[in-house]
Design a protein around this motif. Structure first.
Motif, mmCIF file in Angstrom:
data_model
loop_
_atom_site.group_PDB
_atom_site.id
_atom_site.type_symbol
_atom_site.label_atom_id
_atom_site.label_comp_id
_atom_site.label_asym_id
_atom_site.label_seq_id
_atom_site.Cartn_x
_atom_site.Cartn_y
_atom_site.Cartn_z
ATOM 1 N N ILE A 180 0.801 -0.996 0.004
ATOM 2 C CA ILE A 180 -0.058 0.069 0.049
ATOM 3 C C ILE A 180 0.982 1.275 0.032
ATOM 4 C CG2 ILE A 180 -1.494 1.297 1.283
ATOM 5 C CD1 ILE A 180 -2.879 -1.228 2.292
ATOM 6 N N ALA A 181 1.793 1.183 0.802
ATOM 7 C CA ALA A 181 2.889 2.447 0.816
ATOM 8 C C ALA A 181 3.558 2.617 -0.401
ATOM 9 C CB ALA A 181 3.745 2.184 1.889
ATOM 10 N N ASP A 182 4.003 1.573 -0.971
ATOM 11 C CA ASP A 182 4.893 1.636 -2.280
ATOM 12 C C ASP A 182 3.751 2.182 -3.139
ATOM 13 O OD1 ASP A 182 7.073 0.849 -1.012
ATOM 14 O OD2 ASP A 182 6.847 -1.156 -1.891
ATOM 15 N N LEU A 183 2.708 1.650 -3.514
ATOM 16 C CA LEU A 183 1.671 2.188 -4.442
ATOM 17 C C LEU A 183 1.400 3.668 -4.331
ATOM 18 C CD1 LEU A 183 -0.909 -0.756 -4.455
ATOM 19 C CD2 LEU A 183 0.596 -0.048 -6.450
ATOM 20 N N TRP A 184 0.987 4.255 -2.951
ATOM 21 C CA TRP A 184 0.830 5.512 -2.851
ATOM 22 C C TRP A 184 2.149 6.306 -3.019
ATOM 23 C CZ3 TRP A 184 2.654 9.452 0.510
ATOM 24 C CH2 TRP A 184 1.795 10.524 0.710
ATOM 25 N N ILE A 185 3.128 6.043 -2.484
ATOM 26 C CA ILE A 185 4.374 6.890 -3.069
ATOM 27 C C ILE A 185 4.778 6.972 -4.591
ATOM 28 C CG2 ILE A 185 6.870 6.810 -2.652
ATOM 29 C CD1 ILE A 185 6.370 5.633 0.102
#
Length: 253
Positions: free
Chosen positions: A181-186
């Motif tokens: 989730i964090a990687d997709l958001w960034i």
């Protein structure tokens, strides 16, 4: 196997002539003892096809079972935070006094559908785009829908959203799902991939489609939303879909 068992039993008794009657009770167990003796005698040999060797398997490690998935407690805590995405209205529509305006979750859901039905683009992972669409505004569950008219700088907005995302990922347990989730958001925020560029186009397309629907349904003048996105689409699909929406708007006026 039966004949072999009998031979072994005969040999056993032929070499033990002094067995007492109590020992001879062994014969009454002939349906079990010979088989036991045979198994003992053949334990070092390859088992027959009728008696497969037992195989002891160790359970897979927890990481293989859960694949980085959060615990039930962490999952429900995380989803409870995400509930706010369903109840928080999009700021732009609230300011324009749109009745029964869409929530943040409404917006992301239709973006996910857009990514799902869009034509394939060479070099673009469509499944990744669907995932990115449903998490790109996830930090707004905590910070709300911050818009340029709020008087908050872009840097401060980014800082608040990053802090909120970090908190949500920590609540989720910090495993591989949280990292995804964090990687997709960034990736979306930095516009650093072809998938991010496409999903950013979908963000704008969904907004002007919603604006058109509010104009048609409530007689609102939402031209500023069309103006804010004009000429900013990065992909052919984004441009084509936006052109279709603008064309329908002209026909309705």
């Amino acid at each position: 196997m039966i004949s072999a068992n009998r031979v072994l039993v005969s040999l056993f008794f032929s070499f033990t002539p002094s067995l007492s009657s109590s020992h001879l009770r062994f014969k009454s167990l002939s349906s079990h003892a010979p088989l036991t003796l045979f198994r003992m005698a053949s334990s070092s040999s390859t088992p027959s096809s009728s008696e497969p060797a037992s195989v002891t398997t160790n359970p897979p490690p927890p990481s293989a079972v859960h694949d980085g998935a959060p615990s039930p407690s962490s999952a429900i805590d995380f989803l409870s935070i995400c509930h706010r995405l369903k109840t928080t209205k999009r700021t732009g529509w609230v300011r324009k006094e749109v009745e029964d305006s869409e929530s943040i979750a409404d917006h992301m859901y239709r973006m996910g559908l857009m990514a799902l039905i869009a034509a394939d683009i060479p070099g673009v992972d469509r499944n990744k785009c669907v995932k990115m669409a449903i998490v790109h505004d996830i930090a707004e569950a905590i910070v709300g829908d911050i818009t340029p008219s709020d008087g908050i700088s872009k840097a401060e907005k980014s800082r608040r959203e990053q802090e909120a995302l970090d908190h949500m990922c920590k609540v989720l347990g910090g495993g591989s799902r949280a990292k995804e989730i964090a990687d997709l958001w960034i990736e979306y925020e930095s516009n650093s991939s072809e998938e991010a560029k496409f999903v950013k186009d979908l963000d704008k397309v969904e907004m002007i489609l919603q604006a058109l629907e509010y104009e048609d349904g409530q007689g609102k003048d939402l031209n500023e939303f069309f103006q804010s996105t004009a000429g900013k689409f990065q992909t052919d699909i984004g441009k084509a879909w936006a052109s279709e929406i603008v064309s329908r708007r002209r026909k309705n006026n």
